[in-house]
Write a protein that holds these residues in place. Structure first.
Motif, PDB file in Angstrom:
ATOM      1  N   VAL A 195       0.853  -1.198   0.000  1.00 30.45           N
ATOM      2  CA  VAL A 195       0.000   0.000   0.000  1.00 30.45           C
ATOM      3  C   VAL A 195       0.883   1.241   0.000  1.00 30.45           C
ATOM      4  N   ALA A 196       1.893   1.263   0.876  1.00 35.42           N
ATOM      5  CA  ALA A 196       2.812   2.408   0.944  1.00 35.42           C
ATOM      6  C   ALA A 196       3.556   2.585  -0.382  1.00 35.42           C
ATOM      7  N   ASP A 197       3.951   1.491  -1.002  1.00 33.56           N
ATOM      8  CA  ASP A 197       4.644   1.573  -2.300  1.00 33.56           C
ATOM      9  C   ASP A 197       3.729   2.157  -3.374  1.00 33.56           C
ATOM     10  N   MET A 198       2.459   1.805  -3.324  1.00 33.74           N
ATOM     11  CA  MET A 198       1.511   2.314  -4.318  1.00 33.74           C
ATOM     12  C   MET A 198       1.328   3.820  -4.171  1.00 33.74           C
ATOM     13  N   THR A 199       1.149   4.299  -2.948  1.00 38.63           N
ATOM     14  CA  THR A 199       1.002   5.743  -2.785  1.00 38.63           C
ATOM     15  C   THR A 199       2.307   6.458  -3.105  1.00 38.63           C
ATOM     16  N   HIS A 200       3.432   5.835  -2.756  1.00 42.11           N
ATOM     17  CA  HIS A 200       4.729   6.461  -3.046  1.00 42.11           C
ATOM     18  C   HIS A 200       4.985   6.561  -4.552  1.00 42.11           C
ATOM     19  N   SER A 201       4.403   5.653  -5.332  1.00 44.33           N
ATOM     20  CA  SER A 201       4.615   5.696  -6.783  1.00 44.33           C
ATOM     21  C   SER A 201       4.170   7.027  -7.371  1.00 44.33           C
ATOM     22  N   PHE A 202       3.198   7.687  -6.740  1.00 43.58           N
ATOM     23  CA  PHE A 202       2.775   9.005  -7.217  1.00 43.58           C
ATOM     24  C   PHE A 202       3.827  10.060  -6.885  1.00 43.58           C
TER      25      PHE A 202
END
Length: 121
Positions: free
Chosen positions: A89-96
């Motif tokens: 989840v953290a990686d997904m938000t960080h991708s932005f």
């Protein structure tokens, strides 16, 4: 009247995650920027989420009766996923952040579980 008795909610595995998506700086860009820069990057990031073990369950876009800034709700669309773990989840938000999409969009993840009265295991 007695309430339904049950123990503490159990954290599901995979995690049930609602991702709220808000357009922010998007409204201050040109059509050329949207077509040539922003949308290709957005499509790449969202496509990469398919490869991290996440399962998209559904989407919801509020644009039928709204236009412009999100207003008090703070989101334009939301995506419902089953996601393997909190780091993903953290990686997904960080991708932005790492692609610069956070200049144009805001993401917020909320973790929950299937609603026990409608989805029984």
């Amino acid at each position: 009247m007695a309430g339904i008795k049950h123990g503490a909610p159990q954290v599901p595995s995979p995690l049930r995650v609602m991702i709220y998506f808000e357009s922010t700086g998007w409204f201050n860009t040109t059509g050329e920027e949207k077509t040539n820069e922003i949308l290709p990057t957005l499509n790449e990031v969202i496509a990469s989420w398919k490869e991290n073990g996440s399962e998209l369950l559904g989407t919801f876009d509020r644009d039928i009766l709204t236009a412009g800034p999100a207003g008090n709700t703070g989101w334009h669309a939301c995506f419902l996923y089953n996601i393997p773990d909190l780091q993903t989840v953290a990686d997904m938000t960080h991708s932005f952040r790492e692609t610069g999409l956070d200049k144009y969009f805001r993401l917020e993840a909320v973790i929950g579980r299937p609603f026990f009265l409608l989805e029984k295991n």
